[in-house]
Design an enzyme around this catalytic site. Structure first.
Site, PDB file in Angstrom:
ATOM      1  N   GLY A   1      -9.234  30.604 -16.662  1.00  0.00           N
ATOM      2  CA  GLY A   1      -7.872  31.109 -16.703  1.00  0.00           C
ATOM      3  C   GLY A   1      -7.108  30.714 -15.449  1.00  0.00           C
ATOM      4  O   GLY A   1      -7.319  29.634 -14.880  1.00  0.00           O
TER       5      GLY A   1
ATOM      6  N   GLN B   1     -10.230  26.007 -18.198  1.00  0.00           N
ATOM      7  CA  GLN B   1      -9.594  26.859 -19.202  1.00  0.00           C
ATOM      8  C   GLN B   1     -10.289  28.215 -19.288  1.00  0.00           C
ATOM      9  O   GLN B   1      -9.624  29.256 -19.396  1.00  0.00           O
ATOM     10  CB  GLN B   1      -9.628  26.156 -20.566  1.00  0.00           C
ATOM     11  CG  GLN B   1      -8.699  26.755 -21.610  1.00  0.00           C
ATOM     12  CD  GLN B   1      -7.239  26.436 -21.342  1.00  0.00           C
ATOM     13  OE1 GLN B   1      -6.923  25.585 -20.508  1.00  0.00           O
ATOM     14  NE2 GLN B   1      -6.338  27.119 -22.019  1.00  0.00           N
TER      15      GLN B   1
ATOM     16  N   GLU C   1     -15.218   1.324 -10.748  1.00  0.00           N
ATOM     17  CA  GLU C   1     -16.362   0.536 -11.226  1.00  0.00           C
ATOM     18  C   GLU C   1     -16.262   0.249 -12.720  1.00  0.00           C
ATOM     19  O   GLU C   1     -17.248   0.239 -13.446  1.00  0.00           O
ATOM     20  CB  GLU C   1     -17.686   1.222 -10.868  1.00  0.00           C
ATOM     21  CG  GLU C   1     -17.964   1.200  -9.372  1.00  0.00           C
ATOM     22  CD  GLU C   1     -19.388   1.597  -9.023  1.00  0.00           C
ATOM     23  OE1 GLU C   1     -20.321   1.204  -9.736  1.00  0.00           O
ATOM     24  OE2 GLU C   1     -19.545   2.303  -8.006  1.00  0.00           O
ATOM     25  N   GLY C   2     -15.032   0.020 -13.161  1.00  0.00           N
ATOM     26  CA  GLY C   2     -14.777  -0.320 -14.558  1.00  0.00           C
ATOM     27  C   GLY C   2     -14.227   0.864 -15.314  1.00  0.00           C
ATOM     28  O   GLY C   2     -14.952   1.811 -15.606  1.00  0.00           O
TER      29      GLY C   2
END
Length: 392
Positions: A344, A341, A368-369
């Site tokens: 830009g 952000q 891995e979870g």
């Protein structure tokens, strides 16, 4: 330039700070975030380069088998992953998979298995892979359908695995299959399967937003000697979870490396980008965002290196590792999104560092979870502690 004052935290010994600084210098001279379109070739080259330079020795447990220490040092692999991730996501991937793919052998393998595979992993001359997930058994390992039936001195495997990193380029795979000693997770065993084993094929290559070797594997009458089983029959779930416990904290460290790079890029951009007669950094909105990013990074770092430190002291770290992975990956996603952000329009241009980081970080909240699984693990541990604490 990333602030390295965290290396003075009491979690670390002098050797850890020395490792991080030496690797940072090496990575700055040898690595780049960009790589060509042939990702397989890039990964093979990175594994060989990391092995030749000696960095893969930190991913292997056992001095007798090429490792730096007799056991894997969690703080070391976390610092290596964080540093590599800051410089090049694919280099972090190459290092991590050498560790994860061979970790079960280092922890539970026979002397013969260790001697055959681990030195080649440490040298970068053999590429490793960890094959646990299936189309209908990702987070729910107990739903595994891939089966291995005993037949004389062999096992015969049938079934599929998917989302397997290094699939298609690995020289060997640690494969988990149902062997039926008991119901659910207690009836699973682990096997080492060489890539040229008859009956084993790479069924499909999978393309993802952050390119790396990934595949679906198929086993059809795949005959494997019983000597290739890791540990006892029915111990596969224990083998898998112990291996993941070692490396789950390092996933948090990789996310931390991505976040630090994004923050460095954003800080430099806001100080140089002119807007309305000022720099972007002069605006209070920008300053608030930078403060939030820096705080998220430090919070993630504290949880990550607490978990690594506790594991290196021999403590059980299921809850601490889950907290570290959950926080570091979620915070890194937020930090990188904020960096995009602040850049830009330039932030979404293909090949820009923050754009590459935006693609790199997303998978870490799943593999891995997934984050939701980490929340379940944390809650389960908390409730178990509460019951234990209330017992007479």
């Amino acid at each position: 330039m990333t602030d390295t004052s965290y290396l003075d935290w009491p979690f670390f010994e002098p050797r850890h700070a020395a490792l991080a600084r030496e690797l940072d210098a090496w990575a700055g001279a040898h690595l780049s975030m960009a790589h060509g379109h042939d990702v397989d070739a890039a990964c093979r080259a990175l594994v060989a380069e990391l092995g030749e330079a000696g960095w893969l020795r930190h991913a292997v447990g056992g001095r007798d088998y090429g490792g730096t220490l007799d056991a894997i040092d969690t703080r070391s692999i976390c610092l290596v992953r964080e540093t590599l991730a800051r410089h090049a996501g694919l280099a972090d991937f190459a290092f991590a998979m050498q560790g994860l793919g061979s970790g079960a052998i280092a922890l539970f393998g026979s002397e013969e298995q260790k001697a055959r595979y681990l030195p080649r992993v440490a040298a970068g001359s053999a590429i490793a892979a960890f094959a646990l997930s299936e189309p209908d058994a990702g987070s729910d390992v107990a739903a595994m359908a891939c089966a291995a039936r005993p037949d004389g001195d062999d096992y015969v495997l049938d079934g599929e695995k998917t989302w397997i990193s290094n699939g298609g380029i690995a020289d060997f795979y640690v494969v988990f299959a149902r062997t039926g000693e008991a119901e659910g997770a207690r009836g699973i065993s682990a096997f080492i399967i060489d890539a040229d084993t008859p009956g084993f094929t790479v069924a499909e290559r999978i393309e993802v937003i952050a390119p790396h070797p990934l595949a679906r594997l198929r086993f059809e009458g795949c005959r494997v000697p019983a000597a290739q089983r890791i540990g006892a029959g029915g111990q596969g779930f224990k083998v898998a979870m112990a291996t993941l416990d070692v490396f789950r904290t390092s996933v948090a460290a990789a996310a931390l490396g991505f976040a630090r790079r994004a923050f460095d890029e954003a800080l430099a951009r806001t100080r140089s980008r002119r807007m309305f007669g000022k720099t972007l950094a002069d605006f209070q909105l920008t300053q608030a965002r930078l403060a939030d990013m820096a705080t998220k990074i430090d919070a993630a770092a504290l949880l990550t290196y607490r978990a690594a430190w506790e594991r290196d002291r021999g403590q059980r770290v299921t809850k601490a590792a889950a907290m570290a992975k959950l926080t570091a990956t979620e915070h890194a996603q937020a930090v990188i999104d904020a960096a995009v952000q602040l850049f830009g329009g330039l932030g979404v241009v293909s090949g820009q560092p923050v754009e590459m980081l935006y693609r790199d970080i997303r998978a870490l909240r799943i593999y891995e979870g997934a984050s939701e699984v980490q929340q379940l693990i944390i809650a389960r541990e908390l409730l178990g502690e509460a019951v234990a604490g209330s017992a007479p």
